[in-house]
Design a protein around this motif. Structure first.
Motif, PDB file in Angstrom:
ATOM      1  N   LYS A   1       0.833  -1.203   0.000  1.00 21.63           N
ATOM      2  CA  LYS A   1       0.000   0.000   0.000  1.00 21.63           C
ATOM      3  C   LYS A   1       0.868   1.254   0.000  1.00 21.63           C
ATOM      4  N   MET A   2       1.871   1.298   0.899  1.00 22.29           N
ATOM      5  CA  MET A   2       2.750   2.464   0.969  1.00 22.29           C
ATOM      6  C   MET A   2       3.665   2.528  -0.253  1.00 22.29           C
ATOM      7  N   ALA A   3       4.094   1.363  -0.755  1.00 27.71           N
ATOM      8  CA  ALA A   3       4.921   1.346  -1.969  1.00 27.71           C
ATOM      9  C   ALA A   3       4.149   1.959  -3.123  1.00 27.71           C
ATOM     10  N   LYS A   4       2.888   1.582  -3.236  1.00 34.11           N
ATOM     11  CA  LYS A   4       2.040   2.122  -4.308  1.00 34.11           C
ATOM     12  C   LYS A   4       1.964   3.641  -4.227  1.00 34.11           C
ATOM     13  N   GLU A   5       1.755   4.174  -3.010  1.00 31.67           N
ATOM     14  CA  GLU A   5       1.654   5.631  -2.848  1.00 31.67           C
ATOM     15  C   GLU A   5       2.948   6.321  -3.256  1.00 31.67           C
ATOM     16  N   SER A   6       4.085   5.711  -2.925  1.00 37.65           N
ATOM     17  CA  SER A   6       5.385   6.311  -3.277  1.00 37.65           C
ATOM     18  C   SER A   6       5.587   6.330  -4.787  1.00 37.65           C
ATOM     19  N   PHE A   7       5.269   5.230  -5.443  1.00 39.16           N
ATOM     20  CA  PHE A   7       5.458   5.173  -6.899  1.00 39.16           C
ATOM     21  C   PHE A   7       4.455   6.075  -7.630  1.00 39.16           C
ATOM     22  N   ILE A   8       3.268   6.242  -7.061  1.00 38.82           N
ATOM     23  CA  ILE A   8       2.302   7.180  -7.650  1.00 38.82           C
ATOM     24  C   ILE A   8       2.873   8.595  -7.646  1.00 38.82           C
ATOM     25  N   LYS A   9       3.559   8.963  -6.571  1.00 35.50           N
ATOM     26  CA  LYS A   9       4.198  10.284  -6.508  1.00 35.50           C
ATOM     27  C   LYS A   9       5.261  10.420  -7.588  1.00 35.50           C
ATOM     28  N   CYS A  10       5.990   9.320  -7.853  1.00 31.12           N
ATOM     29  CA  CYS A  10       7.010   9.360  -8.913  1.00 31.12           C
ATOM     30  C   CYS A  10       6.357   9.639 -10.267  1.00 31.12           C
ATOM     31  N   VAL A  11       5.230   8.987 -10.534  1.00 31.66           N
ATOM     32  CA  VAL A  11       4.533   9.195 -11.807  1.00 31.66           C
ATOM     33  C   VAL A  11       3.992  10.613 -11.890  1.00 31.66           C
ATOM     34  N   GLU A  12       3.587  11.181 -10.737  1.00 32.33           N
ATOM     35  CA  GLU A  12       3.118  12.571 -10.725  1.00 32.33           C
ATOM     36  C   GLU A  12       4.249  13.525 -11.096  1.00 32.33           C
ATOM     37  N   PHE A  13       5.480  13.199 -10.689  1.00 25.51           N
ATOM     38  CA  PHE A  13       6.632  14.023 -11.058  1.00 25.51           C
ATOM     39  C   PHE A  13       6.949  13.887 -12.543  1.00 25.51           C
ATOM     40  N   ASP A  14       6.850  12.660 -13.051  1.00 29.46           N
ATOM     41  CA  ASP A  14       7.213  12.389 -14.448  1.00 29.46           C
ATOM     42  C   ASP A  14       6.270  11.321 -14.995  1.00 29.46           C
ATOM     43  N   ASP A  15       5.277  11.739 -15.769  1.00 32.43           N
ATOM     44  CA  ASP A  15       4.288  10.775 -16.259  1.00 32.43           C
ATOM     45  C   ASP A  15       4.840   9.871 -17.363  1.00 32.43           C
ATOM     46  N   GLN A  16       6.097  10.075 -17.753  1.00 28.37           N
ATOM     47  CA  GLN A  16       6.755   9.183 -18.705  1.00 28.37           C
ATOM     48  C   GLN A  16       7.665   8.176 -17.999  1.00 28.37           C
ATOM     49  N   ASP A  17       7.612   8.177 -16.675  1.00 31.91           N
ATOM     50  CA  ASP A  17       8.413   7.229 -15.892  1.00 31.91           C
ATOM     51  C   ASP A  17       7.678   5.885 -15.858  1.00 31.91           C
ATOM     52  N   TYR A  18       7.854   5.095 -16.913  1.00 32.99           N
ATOM     53  CA  TYR A  18       7.104   3.847 -17.049  1.00 32.99           C
ATOM     54  C   TYR A  18       7.528   2.807 -16.017  1.00 32.99           C
ATOM     55  N   SER A  19       8.764   2.900 -15.560  1.00 30.93           N
ATOM     56  CA  SER A  19       9.212   1.964 -14.534  1.00 30.93           C
ATOM     57  C   SER A  19       8.362   2.121 -13.269  1.00 30.93           C
ATOM     58  N   SER A  20       8.145   3.370 -12.864  1.00 28.29           N
ATOM     59  CA  SER A  20       7.308   3.618 -11.683  1.00 28.29           C
ATOM     60  C   SER A  20       5.854   3.258 -11.964  1.00 28.29           C
TER      61      SER A  20
ATOM     62  N   ASN B   1      -2.785  11.110 -20.728  1.00 24.62           N
ATOM     63  CA  ASN B   1      -1.817  10.527 -21.668  1.00 24.62           C
ATOM     64  C   ASN B   1      -2.537   9.511 -22.563  1.00 24.62           C
ATOM     65  N   PRO B   2      -3.389   9.985 -23.452  1.00 29.83           N
ATOM     66  CA  PRO B   2      -4.272   9.079 -24.206  1.00 29.83           C
ATOM     67  C   PRO B   2      -3.558   8.171 -25.201  1.00 29.83           C
ATOM     68  N   TYR B   3      -2.302   8.447 -25.513  1.00 26.89           N
ATOM     69  CA  TYR B   3      -1.590   7.604 -26.488  1.00 26.89           C
ATOM     70  C   TYR B   3      -0.472   6.798 -25.837  1.00 26.89           C
ATOM     71  N   CYS B   4      -0.616   6.558 -24.544  1.00 25.53           N
ATOM     72  CA  CYS B   4       0.405   5.779 -23.834  1.00 25.53           C
ATOM     73  C   CYS B   4       0.098   4.288 -23.975  1.00 25.53           C
ATOM     74  N   GLU B   5       0.855   3.618 -24.832  1.00 23.60           N
ATOM     75  CA  GLU B   5       0.597   2.197 -25.095  1.00 23.60           C
ATOM     76  C   GLU B   5       0.815   1.338 -23.851  1.00 23.60           C
ATOM     77  N   VAL B   6       1.772   1.764 -22.983  1.00 28.97           N
ATOM     78  CA  VAL B   6       2.050   1.005 -21.762  1.00 28.97           C
ATOM     79  C   VAL B   6       0.825   1.000 -20.849  1.00 28.97           C
ATOM     80  N   ALA B   7       0.197   2.161 -20.688  1.00 33.89           N
ATOM     81  CA  ALA B   7      -0.981   2.254 -19.819  1.00 33.89           C
ATOM     82  C   ALA B   7      -2.157   1.472 -20.392  1.00 33.89           C
ATOM     83  N   TRP B   8      -2.374   1.559 -21.713  1.00 32.75           N
ATOM     84  CA  TRP B   8      -3.452   0.786 -22.331  1.00 32.75           C
ATOM     85  C   TRP B   8      -3.220  -0.709 -22.139  1.00 32.75           C
TER      86      TRP B   8
END
Length: 467
Positions: A149-168, A196-203
């Motif tokens: 649960k806490m790991a998820k919250e931390s990685f969500i913050k990483c994606v908020e900083f950089d929405d192209q951070d696919y690793s996070s 990010n409507p054209y993000c193939e990773v998210a789809w």
């Protein structure tokens, strides 16, 4: 001698490597040394990084940043005491440098003190505005602690900083999946895709969440959008193929698996899935061809050998089936399912000793399913070891104390062994559970020679009077 600036190579790394090849000494800014050292660390060239640190500290002996890079190398090389001593020295000089706390957290993490590492990383957060890396490190520490649960919250913050951070982004979804919060993952990904409507990773990840939820229509749509976003995205074609299989659209599934092969080199997993589709289409020759292609591509893929085994088992070609199940067992001899399959094949071949051994292996490896005990007992009985069959059923009864299949079969085998006292007790136990005698046929059909015997009729008569 030191060279003038107009005599030096333009790029710091080129200049540094040129210097190492000569006796000349070039002067670098401290920031240049940091770039050089980071470059070598990122490429795993530790010895060159150490040379950069040594020369850098000779030219900039008071640089805290270079000393912190020295700490990083010490931690990597397990020089824990030296790293701690240097960090203590640096903390006296600059108590609010977040990198000091980060490196100390790395030390704690290396020593499996993940709670301590988290505390230090949280301290580091109070000293910096650029907290992307810290949240990423926090996420990893929480993963080490199984706090998803806490790991998820931390990685969500990483994606908020950089929405192209696919690793996070992958790590966020991994946490949702581990928590089995597929609905949460779907909501999160849909919100991400609005931005990010054209993000193939998210789809692709969204399609997988729908797949887990058995929402196959939605999963297909998501994988189609992933393919629209990147028409060479192999993972999307492969996952789409799996959905089409679930929907019974085997020809369409084959087309998607074949697309993955046309984009990149063929994989054993693609061949395996194609083979299974042809098997469902009852095209046995094509199924056989692709299963053999699977093990040709990857001889160590035990699932490929199992697929061939199952094919021959269905065709009742048990000699070939036993040959191929042994191939699978040579790769993964700790798999109870493989041993159980081996037992079934040997039973069909009337190799009862081998079947007995295989069932024992399956149970020793943790297969305690009801039918395992029942079939193992049958094998022992067929092999003339009915007393051993009774003992196996007794073990099975510990797991399934109210199983009428075990009780009625035990009573029958005890009768065969002429153990009338225990047979009577067992049969009475079964009748107490089977009050309306709806399952009595499990006894009378299997042991017809005792079905209408005086012994059986007396027990049934006495039970019916008392019940």
């Amino acid at each position: 001698m030191a060279l003038e600036s107009n005599e030096r190579p333009d790029k710091p790394i080129t200049k540094f490597e040129s210097m190492l090849k000569t006796d000349d000494v070039y002067f670098f800014d401290a920031e240049d040394f940091e770039d050089i050292i980071h470059h070598y660390l990122n490429h795993g060239k530790i010895s060159l990084a150490k040379k950069g640190i040594k020369i850098g500290l000779q030219q900039h002996p008071d640089s805290i940043e270079l000393k912190l890079l020295q700490v990083e190398v010490m931690v990597f090389e397990n020089q824990i005491a030296k790293a701690e001593a240097l960090l203590d020295e640096l903390q006296l000089l600059d108590n609010q440098n977040e990198e000091i706390y980060i490196q100390r957290a790395n030390l704690y993490s290396k020593q499996d003190n993940h709670e301590g590492a988290v505390e230090l990383l949280r301290k580091a957060l109070s000293f910096t505005n650029n907290s992307f890396d810290i949240h990423s490190l926090l996420g990893m520490e929480y993963l080490f602690m199984d706090d998803f649960k806490m790991a998820k919250e931390s990685f969500i913050k990483c994606v908020e900083f950089d929405d192209q951070d696919y690793s996070s982004l992958y790590n966020v979804i991994y946490c949702f999946e581990f928590l089995e919060d597929y609905d949460g993952g779907i909501i999160y990904l849909n919100e991400y895709l609005e931005k990010n409507p054209y993000c193939e990773v998210a789809w692709h990840q969204l399609g997988k969440q729908y797949y887990y939820k058995e929402m196959y229509t939605e999963a297909l749509a998501a994988f189609d959008f992933a393919i629209i976003s990147d028409d060479a995205f192999i993972g999307a074609y492969f996952e789409k193929g799996k959905v089409l299989e679930k929907l019974g659209m085997y020809k369409e599934a084959i087309e998607n698996y074949e697309t993955t092969i046309s984009i990149e080199d063929p994989t054993s997993h693609a061949f395996l899935r194609i083979g299974k589709c042809y098997e469902k289409l009852k095209n046995i020759e094509m199924a056989k061809y692709y299963f053999y292609q699977t093990v040709h591509e990857d001889p160590l893929l035990d699932k490929g050998w199992l697929a061939i085994t199952n094919l021959y088992f269905k065709l009742r070609d048990y000699e070939k089936a036993v040959y191929y199940i042994n191939k699978a067992l040579n790769i993964d001899g700790e798999n109870p399912m493989y041993w159980k399959k081996c037992a079934k094949i040997n039973t069909a071949l009337k190799n009862y000793d081998q079947a007995d051994f295989a069932y024992k292996q399956a149970v020793d490896l943790g297969d305690f399913e009801l039918d395992t005990w029942l079939k193992w007992a049958d094998v022992l009985h067929l092999n003339g070891e009915t007393l051993s069959a009774v003992q196996i059923l007794s073990q099975g009864r510990e797991f399934y104390p109210e199983s009428l299949k075990i009780l009625y079969k035990s009573a029958g085998f005890q009768l065969i062994e002429q153990d009338l006292i225990n047979a009577r007790i067992t049969l009475m136990d079964a009748l107490k559970l089977d009050k309306n005698q709806k399952k009595l046929h499990l006894f009378t059909d299997k042991f017809s020679e005792y079905a209408h015997s005086q012994w059986t009729n007396e027990i049934l008569s006495k039970y019916n009077k008392t019940s």
